[in-house]
Scaffold this motif. Structure first.
Motif, PDB file in Angstrom:
ATOM      1  N   GLN A   1       0.783  -1.229   0.000  1.00 39.06           N
ATOM      2  CA  GLN A   1       0.000   0.000   0.000  1.00 39.06           C
ATOM      3  C   GLN A   1       0.819   1.284   0.000  1.00 39.06           C
ATOM      4  OE1 GLN A   1      -3.399  -0.251   2.829  1.00 39.06           O
ATOM      5  NE2 GLN A   1      -2.719  -2.351   3.000  1.00 39.06           N
TER       6      GLN A   1
ATOM      7  N   THR B   1       6.586   3.618   2.023  1.00 37.70           N
ATOM      8  CA  THR B   1       6.692   2.311   2.662  1.00 37.70           C
ATOM      9  C   THR B   1       5.556   2.115   3.643  1.00 37.70           C
ATOM     10  OG1 THR B   1       9.095   2.306   2.434  1.00 37.70           O
ATOM     11  CG2 THR B   1       8.162   0.821   4.091  1.00 37.70           C
ATOM     12  N   ARG B   2       5.018   0.911   3.653  1.00 34.27           N
ATOM     13  CA  ARG B   2       3.962   0.562   4.591  1.00 34.27           C
ATOM     14  C   ARG B   2       4.570  -0.119   5.822  1.00 34.27           C
ATOM     15  NH1 ARG B   2       0.783  -4.740   4.938  1.00 34.27           N
ATOM     16  NH2 ARG B   2      -0.797  -4.275   6.473  1.00 34.27           N
ATOM     17  N   TYR B   3       4.156   0.365   6.980  1.00 28.80           N
ATOM     18  CA  TYR B   3       4.568  -0.187   8.263  1.00 28.80           C
ATOM     19  C   TYR B   3       3.376  -0.880   8.888  1.00 28.80           C
ATOM     20  CZ  TYR B   3       8.637   2.869   7.941  1.00 28.80           C
ATOM     21  OH  TYR B   3       9.787   3.475   7.530  1.00 28.80           O
TER      22      TYR B   3
END
Lengths: 388, 388
Positions: free
Chosen positions: B63, B78-80
């Protein structure tokens, strides 16, 4: 700003290991990396962990704490997800944090468990790396997406299925001695060409397999390495990340990967090297065409010239620039969340001389790892150098 | 090391918005934050994005690129994922990267879409934040897990259901004027006590709702804020993260949250403040007992004293330390991946004086945000201060 060393690297075997949980896989790889590094587990200050589809394959999110547990450390742990670049982005953040003095010892790694799913389930699970609304619902799967990219490449720059077959043949040959690889056997161009079609022009042997596995590296500051007299002769000197539109339809030209170019340019500038300085590379060959695009994005070949690189022997292990000496995603396997750090683990061993294929690059001083997410909507590039 | 300012904050309304996709929600919150900041979108150098269950609620991973697209920026994203602390860990990394000079302008935010699932589906989806092998398969859901924590707390330190009801009453009262809140209405202690049991001793009004929503903040370096003459009078001066064993059974004492204590101590030391310096706090009250544990972990109250804090008026808006002036997760709502950065968005407004509840903390100079994942197997704490 301190310098970053790779003190240790660890991997499970890559393959079909459906009965092993992610935590079990990461315990093996992570502990192997820590042991290889010779650092005390209580010195580990954080775990940067990549995983892609644990929600779907194991009904498990929130995997950071589980990764720390598997490693046997009590430290903050965060899960990063960027599709097939998940552990690549985790590694990048760990590199930055060591470099910036936020920590002296970090573990970056990743895991994927996939073969417990059926082929239909894993194909559907992998599709979450594409755009659900505008690609997946229209029927796009990853073989289909990369087939469109290959078709666009052939139309614009030329190239043939046989050119691509040489990429697969090369990577299988490289995997033969790698005891971590899923397919430790050679294939021929004829076998690749005769393999069943998956999505024209890509056939079965153009695609990487579905794989279970884990990988990890231990990053330390140069000061920590010296103080503790670690054998950590490989440094990460450059890191870069790029992004692109998610859906192929929104890209200007699907025969190129600008996110990877952006990541590479940032990483090279960071390290102070040029593509000409690179002696060995691990690139993200989820499909044979992906290796071709990577070679061009990384500046190793001009547009249109990457497709014949394997066929012409330029990227074979006897060539000027050996690519995917590990076997690559194609033959070593592609446990999605583990792939990024496994590339760096392989390069570390290649550069320090204890990889089964180190004999093919005895004088290598500079290595590059290229890890891509989806159809390269995200990309991470790292530069490794022999430091001493 | 440069200092980090919050230049802008944005949120969607929180509530039941089942027809809005995550990308639609984040487009609203992210663009509101950028507009509030007064920064040019082309200056945004990265998107740090929290999301928890997109794989299950929207069949969408990877995402990061979609979040950047929604925001209208071309930047690495970046997705966390750290369960309910997903955007908290994303924010922490963005704070570090601005502070360390990796970027001048970053967007940290998060989204969750949940109400498109049935209650059974969302309960099952939320369970992926617990240990699938050792908790979920044994029947643990989050209400059940927090009920065990409440029971352990009552046994060790005392406290009653009525004490907890006052937490819910307080947070509902705070939400009345907050046009972002899911429940903008007061409740009484009697209503809370009489609400249906969910998992003894917790009843319906002890639990936060299932919520859709998005939030974002724009972080800038102090230099960038000055050069561009931004109105960015709130700084993030401290960040901390802690980790714990995943499953409750592996904890020494489930009536405490050592991961949050660890995160708080790190954040306070980082900022150079003590709990006594804090004027206002947003804490992770997914259940009323969770607010109690947070108050003690953050050092605001001794063990066993947090449970009566709301009842005694110490944490109400007229109290010495107003807690959850936004309404908290309880009344404002808890779109999981959006919660961490929404707390910081609310605190930013409270500290700069343009929050509906700023009138209750006119002299506030120091705020704390506490964001927890799962049963606090992960925790992130941030310290915000008025900078000018």
């Amino acid at each position: 700003m301190t310098k970053v060393r790779v003190a240790g690297a660890g991997m499970t075997e890559f393959g079909s290991l459906p009965e092993r949980t992610s935590r079990d896989l990461f315990a093996e790889a992570g502990r192997a990396a820590v042991e290889d590094a010779g650092v005390a587990r209580e010195d580990v200050e954080g775990v940067y962990y990549g995983n892609f589809m644990g929600e779907l394959s194991e009904h498990q999110g929130h995997q950071g704490p589980l990764a720390a547990e598997a490693l046997g450390v009590q430290a903050p742990a965060t899960r990063y997800e960027s599709a097939c670049a998940s552990s690549g982005v985790a590694l990048r953040q760990a590199v930055r944090d060591v470099r910036n003095g936020e920590a002296d010892v970090l573990v970056a790694g990743g895991t994927e468990r996939m073969t417990n799913l059926s082929t239909a389930e894993s194909t559907e699970a992998l599709a979450i790396a594409a755009d659900e609304l505008y690609e997946v619902r229209a029927g796009v799967t990853f073989p289909g997406a990369y087939a469109m990219m290959a078709t666009a490449y052939f139309e614009q720059f030329g190239g043939t299925r046989e050119d691509l077959a040489h990429v697969a043949v090369k990577n299988h040959a490289n995997a033969v001695g790698n005891d971590r690889a899923q397919y430790q056997r050679e294939i021929t161009v004829a076998e690749a060409l005769d393999s069943p079609a998956v999505a024209d022009p890509l056939h079965l042997y153009d695609a990487c397999p579905v794989t279970d596995g884990a990988s990890a590296v231990v990053l330390v500051s140069e000061d920590y390495a010296e103080t503790n007299d670690l054998d950590a002769g490989v440094a990460i000197t450059g890191t870069g990340q790029g992004g692109d539109r998610m859906a192929l339809q929104d890209r200007e030209n699907v025969a190129t990967s600008p996110a990877a170019t952006e990541a590479a340019e940032e990483a090279y500038a960071d390290a102070g090297v040029t593509p000409d300085d690179v002696d060995v590379a691990e690139v993200h060959d989820c499909f044979t065409i992906a290796e071709v695009l990577a070679l061009e994005s990384l500046g190793f070949f001009e547009q249109g010239e990457g497709v014949t690189a394997a066929r012409d022997g330029k990227t074979t292990r006897d060539g000027d620039l050996p690519v995917n000496l590990s076997g690559g995603l194609k033959a070593k396997g592609h446990p999605v969340g583990a792939t990024g750090t496994s590339q760096v683990a392989e390069l570390t061993k290649l550069l320090r001389g204890d990889h089964v294929n180190s004999e093919h690059v005895p004088d290598a001083r500079v290595g590059v790892a290229h890890n891509a997410g989806g159809t390269v909507a995200s990309a991470v590039v790292h530069v490794l150098e022999v430091a001493e």
